[in-house]
Structure formats: structure tokens, C-alpha cells
Design an enzyme around this catalytic site. Structure first.
Site, PDB file in Angstrom:
ATOM      1  CB  CYS A   1      -0.040   7.427 -10.420  1.00 27.95           C
ATOM      2  SG  CYS A   1       1.823   7.443  -9.571  1.00 27.95           S
TER       3      CYS A   1
ATOM      4  CE1 TYR B   1       5.057  -4.553   2.491  1.00 26.53           C
ATOM      5  CE2 TYR B   1       5.102  -2.470   3.850  1.00 26.53           C
ATOM      6  CZ  TYR B   1       5.504  -3.774   3.887  1.00 26.53           C
ATOM      7  OH  TYR B   1       5.580  -4.560   4.789  1.00 26.53           O
TER       8      TYR B   1
ATOM      9  CE1 TYR C   1       7.183  -3.044  -1.979  1.00 30.35           C
ATOM     10  CE2 TYR C   1       8.199  -3.135  -0.286  1.00 30.35           C
ATOM     11  CZ  TYR C   1       7.786  -2.300  -1.143  1.00 30.35           C
ATOM     12  OH  TYR C   1       7.812  -1.068  -0.876  1.00 30.35           O
TER      13      TYR C   1
ATOM     14  CG  HIS D   1       3.070   6.423 -13.612  1.00 29.02           C
ATOM     15  ND1 HIS D   1       2.106   7.219 -12.993  1.00 29.02           N
ATOM     16  CD2 HIS D   1       2.339   6.079 -14.688  1.00 29.02           C
ATOM     17  CE1 HIS D   1       0.981   7.215 -13.507  1.00 29.02           C
ATOM     18  NE2 HIS D   1       0.926   6.068 -14.761  1.00 29.02           N
TER      19      HIS D   1
ATOM     20  CG  ASN E   1      -1.219   5.158 -17.279  1.00 30.35           C
ATOM     21  OD1 ASN E   1      -0.853   5.122 -16.039  1.00 30.35           O
ATOM     22  ND2 ASN E   1      -0.557   5.804 -18.319  1.00 30.35           N
TER      23      ASN E   1
END
Ligand SMILES: *[C@@H]1O[C@H](CO)[C@@H](O)[C@H](O)[C@H]1NC(C)=O
Ligand SMILES: *[C@@H]1O[C@H](CO)[C@@H](O)[C@H](O)[C@H]1NC(C)=O
Ligand SMILES: *[C@@H]1O[C@H](CO)[C@@H](O)[C@H](O)[C@H]1NC(C)=O
Ligand SMILES: *[C@@H]1O[C@H](CO)[C@@H](O)[C@H](O)[C@H]1NC(C)=O
Ligand SMILES: *[C@@H]1O[C@H](CO)[C@@H](O)[C@H](O)[C@H]1NC(C)=O
Length: 459
Positions: free
Chosen positions: A249, A295, A338, A399, A421
Site C-alpha cells: 500500500c 517519505y 513531511y 495502511h 484507497n
């Protein structure tokens, strides 16, 4: 590009305990407190290409760096730079024109947070690669606590059952659950991978940063609703995909961010779909079907190695040696970060601003059993009063998904994020879901990552 061997490992992203086949093997659990302090980086010969392998090198330089919470790095010449923790797994330092990234060492259940072995360093333009080991001046060795019950945990067979769906629909007023025919016959492992993966449990999760008055002002200046799928009738988001039974994912969420941002940057004249299999097989910064971090993937890998189109290594959802077609052009990204500038600096206001100004964001959140059967509405996980909690066999996994916008349900008086998703288009709202916004629901406002495409003329 050689894959780093990290055994028994962490999964879809905010990795936690490996309830794995290798009993007692857990990934590192290193916090800011463990990492901040004085470090010596022992650096190998420079001037290498990015294909360098860092498991055996001789030290020829030493570099001292002081890491100050939350994000200031200062070297021995007093150059000031930046650093961030990457969840609890490792850290990156950027100082005096060079980057240093490595995973914290661990062995079994012991985290050696004062040690980095086989890290990568290169200049900020991606040249002059060298390997390094890091050693902190004070000891930070910790033993992770593996709850005994972990080894007997299984994904509940109640998922997708009539009973579970009915109990959710009875208890929840904001959202509806349904049964999915595509879930019939899925195994325990499949569900675990879909939800983030084996080992991706979290026991203590990061919080989002507090909203200041300035953040509130910023939010007030942004529209009430916004959706990159419909900006004055134009869609900038690539199609929904299906990760299958691989804990990838993080690759889908990260590359969906990259794809949307190329569309935005080029006003939809370029619509790439990038290769998630290239990430699974070839990225030294992630662990294939056992997980990784946006990241390091939509960010660092996309800057250091670049992404290729899906056709250059089509998705199989299986681990393997790197089979990417080496003739394919690579598409680079830069300025990965971030939201909020470092891990822990993220919140709703900064995320809205980043989505609106730069494009969709790769985020992670905690998946509970009830989420699997989401059909529509604003997802909230109520810890109490919902029977689905009783079915929760593996606590929480993590997830990675893509935030493409936000909205408000005026009837309910609730705000939500619009999220893509990677479970195919027949799940949820044509592959999307809404989740409550402004309350850090399931940690979704705690760790958003983004990067910027480098404009290219190759197609
Ligand atoms: C790494 O890449 C350089 C430059 O392309 C090449 O000369 C070298 O042979 C490569 N080394 C390995 C081990 O693949
Ligand atoms: C590491 O490299 C050195 C010199 O290149 C070599 O002599 C040594 O055998 C290597 N060690 C391992 C464990 O591969
Ligand atoms: C990880 O470290 C944190 C802080 O040191 C601690 O609270 C937490 O219990 C640790 N987790 C495990 C599984 O040991
Ligand atoms: C962007 O593309 C649209 C067509 O989808 C076009 O109408 C518009 O003029 C383009 N904008 C720019 C700045 O080129
Ligand atoms: C590899 O990519 C090149 C350039 O895109 C293409 O011409 C070639 O057919 C590809 N090879 C394979 C085996 O797909």
C-alpha cells in the site's frame, strides 16, 4: 540497486511488532528521545554511483553531527541543517550539502537506537555516494515488548460476515458497511496485507501537531470543500488501482501522490501511471511486500533513483529480484518532506494547505477490522459500543492511502477528508472513502508526506 536484507520485517508502513513467522523479531522502535543527541558518522570512500552497496566498506572520514529535537542538525563546523525521524525506524540528516539516511539497528526484540549500520550518504544533488555507519555518544538500547497474545492472533473470520456488517450498521450513524463478494475466500494473510501488513501493528501512535491561531487563520482562508478529481470540472487524479495480497500500500499511496502531482504540474498533458512493482522489487529504502514508508518511497527513492512507468515493470504483487527494464527513462521528484517539516509537525491546517497548493498527499492511518467493510459515509472508528471491536484480532495495522480533497456534511455537522484507497474500484465509493477530519481520526493527520515532480520532457 540492491535490496537491503531486513529480516522478518515491518510492513505496510508505520510498522510495529512483527507477529511474524520469526517469533520475537521486531523492527526497531526508536523515538526522538532515543535518537536526538551527538552522533559520529563513520564514512566510507566517496565518489560512488547510486548502485553502491553498503554492507562492507572501510571508514575513511568521520563527521560529527548534533541532532536537536525536533529538526535541527549541527555539524562540527557549526553548519546548521535539518533532520527528521522516519516513524520509529530510522532518520535522515541534511547538513553542509549532504544527506545521510539509515535505518536504526535492531536484532530480535532489541533496538540499538544508538547505531546505524550501512547507511547511505550523497550530496544534495544525488552525486558522490558513500556509505556510513552512525554511532551515538550515549547508549540507547531498548528491548521491545512483544505481547504474548500476539502469536495466537488471527484475522477474524467475522470480517465480511453478515453479523459484522449488521452490527456496524446498527452502531454507526456516520457510515455504512457492506459485504464484498471480492473478499470471499480471502485468507488471513490477504486481509493483513491489505490492511497494512503483518507486523504493521502500532501500540503508541504519533499525534498531530496542535493548531495555532495562525493555523486556524490559514484554514479559514481555504475553501470549505475541495477535490482534485473535480477542479472546475477537471480531474487530476490517476485511476484507482488494486494492491492485491501484497503489503505494498505504501507504494500505491506514494506513487498515486506522484502521479497526481505530475498531472497538476503539466495541466494533464502528462498522465503517467508509475510502476509499483519497481518499488516492491528494486527500492533499497523499502521492504517489498513487507512494507515501506512514503517519505522514503514517493520521496527519497523518487529523488535518488526516479520512478518508471508501469509498463517498465508491471505489477505482480510479489517480491522478487529487480526486473525493471533498464532502458526505461526515470522520472525524478525532489523536495520530499513531511507536512509540517518533520515527523510530528503535521496537522489538519497544514495538510489542507499542502493539498490545495501542491496536490494530493500520501498519508497513513490505523486500520481496524470494521474499515474493511466500509461502503459509504464518513468513516469513524468508535472504540466503544461498536461490536466490531470484539472482532478485532490484530489490534491495529497501518495502511497508506492518498488524500485528494476534503468536504463537510452539513446535515451531520461533520468534516471529512476524501481519500483514495488501493483496493480496486468496487470497494467503498468507487475505490475512495471519506474519513472524519480535524480529529486525527485513526492517526490520519499525524504523518503526511509529499514531494515535487521535476519537470521532464521524456514521456
Ligand atoms: C555502478 O554504476 C557505475 C556507473 O554507471 C558503473 O560504472 C559500475 O560498474 C556500477 N557498479 C555496479 C556494481 O553495478
Ligand atoms: C569486505 O571487504 C574487504 C575488502 O574489500 C574484504 O577483504 C572482506 O573479505 C570483505 N568482508 C566481507 C564480510 O565481505
Ligand atoms: C517503543 O518505545 C516507546 C517509547 O520508548 C514505548 O512507549 C513503547 O512501549 C515501545 N514499544 C514496544 C513494542 O516496546
Ligand atoms: C489546462 O487545460 C485545460 C483543458 O483541460 C485548458 O482549457 C486550459 O486552458 C489549460 N490551462 C493552461 C494554463 O494551459
Ligand atoms: C524496454 O524499454 C525500451 C524503451 O522504452 C523498449 O524499447 C523495449 O522494448 C523494452 N524492453 C522490454 C523487454 O520490454
Amino acid at each position: 540497486m540492491t535490496k537491503t536484507a531486513r529480516t522478518g520485517m515491518f510492513v505496510c508502513m508505520l510498522v510495529y511488532l512483527a507477529l511474524s513467522t520469526v517469533a520475537g523479531d521486531t523492527p526497531a522502535n526508536c523515538t526522538y528521545e532515543d535518537i536526538a543527541g551527538e552522533w559520529v558518522f563513520q564514512i566510507g570512500p566517496g565518489n560512488n554511483h547510486r548502485n553502491i552497496t553498503c554492507n562492507n566498506f572501510s571508514v575513511i572520514h568521520k563527521q560529527k553531527v548534533k541532532l536537536i529535537y525536533p529538526n535541527i542538525a549541527i555539524d562540527q563546523f557549526n553548519n546548521r541543517g535539518f533532520w527528521t525521524l522516519i516513524y520509529n525506524q530510522g532518520f535522515e540528516v541534511v547538513v553542509a550539502g549532504r544527506k545521510y539516511f539509515g535505518f536504526s539497528r535492531y536484532e530480535g526484540a532489541v533496538s540499538y537506537c544508538d547505531t546505524v549500520i550501512g547507511g547511505w550518504s550523497h550530496d544534495v544533488r544525488g552525486h558522490d555516494w558513500a556509505c556510513y555507519n552512525g554511532k551515538k555518544s550515549t547508549s540507547a538500547v531498548k528491548i521491545s515488548v512483544v505481547p504474548k497474545s500476539d502469536h495466537s492472533l488471527k484475522f477474524s473470520h467475522s470480517i465480511n460476515s453478515e453479523e459484522m456488517v449488521a452490527s456496524i450498521n446498527k452502531a454507526q450513524t456516520f457510515w455504512k458497511a457492506t459485504r464484498y463478494s471480492q473478499f470471499e475466500g480471502l485468507t488471513n494473510e490477504d486481509f493483513i496485507s491489505m490492511a497494512g501488513g503483518r507486523g504493521s501493528r502500532i501500540l503508541s501512535r504519533p499525534k498531530s501537531a496542535p493548531l495555532t491561531a495562525e493555523h486556524r487563520k490559514l484554514m479559514a482562508s481555504l475553501p470549505q470543500q475541495f477535490d482534485w478529481r473535480n477542479v472546475d470540472g477537471v480531474n487530476f487524479v490517476s485511476p484507482v488501482r488494486n494492491q492485491g495480497g501484497c503489503g505494498s500500500c505504501y507504494a500505491f499511496g506514494s506513487l498515486a501522490m506522484a502521479e497526481a502531482r505530475v498531472r497538476i504540474l503539466t495541466n494533464n498533458t502528462q498522465k503517467p501511471v508509475f510502476s509499483t512493482q519497481d518499488i516492491v522489487e528494486c527500492s533499497p529504502y523499502s521492504q517489498g511486500c513487507n512494507g515501506g514508508f512514503p517519505y522514503l518511497v514517493g520521496g527519497k527513492y523518487a529523488e535518488d533513483y526516479g520512478l518508471v512507468l508501469d509498463a517498465c515493470n508491471p505489477y505482480t504483487g510479489e517480491d522478487g529480484i529487480c526486473k525493471t527494464n533498464t532502458s526505461c527513462p526515470r522520472h525524478y521528484f525532489t523536495d520530499y518532506r513531511y507536512v509540517g517539516g518533520y515527523y510530528g509537525g503535521c496537522n489538519e491546517a497544514l495538510m489542507k494547505k499542502a493539498v490545495y497548493t501542491n496536490g494530493p498527499l500520501a498519508v497513513s492511518f490505523e486500520v481496524y477490522n470494521d474499515f474493511m467493510n466500509y461502503e459509504s459515509g464518513i468513516y469513524v472508528h468508535k472504540r466503544h459500543g461498536v461490536q466490531s471491536d470484539r472482532f478485532n484480532p490484530f489490534e491495529i495495522t497501518n495502511h497508506v492511502v492518498l488524500i485528494v480533497g476534503w468536504g463537510v456534511d452539513t446535515n451531520l455537522g461533520e468534516k471529512y477528508w476524501i481519500v483514495k484507497n488501493s483496493w480496486g474500484t468496487s470497494w467503498g465509493l468507487s475505490g475512495y472513502f471519506w474519513i472524519r477530519r480535524g480529529t486525527d481520526e485513526c492517526g490520519i493527520e499525524s504523518i503526511a508526506a509529499e514531494s515535487t515532480p521535476v519537470f521532464t520532457f521524456n514521456n
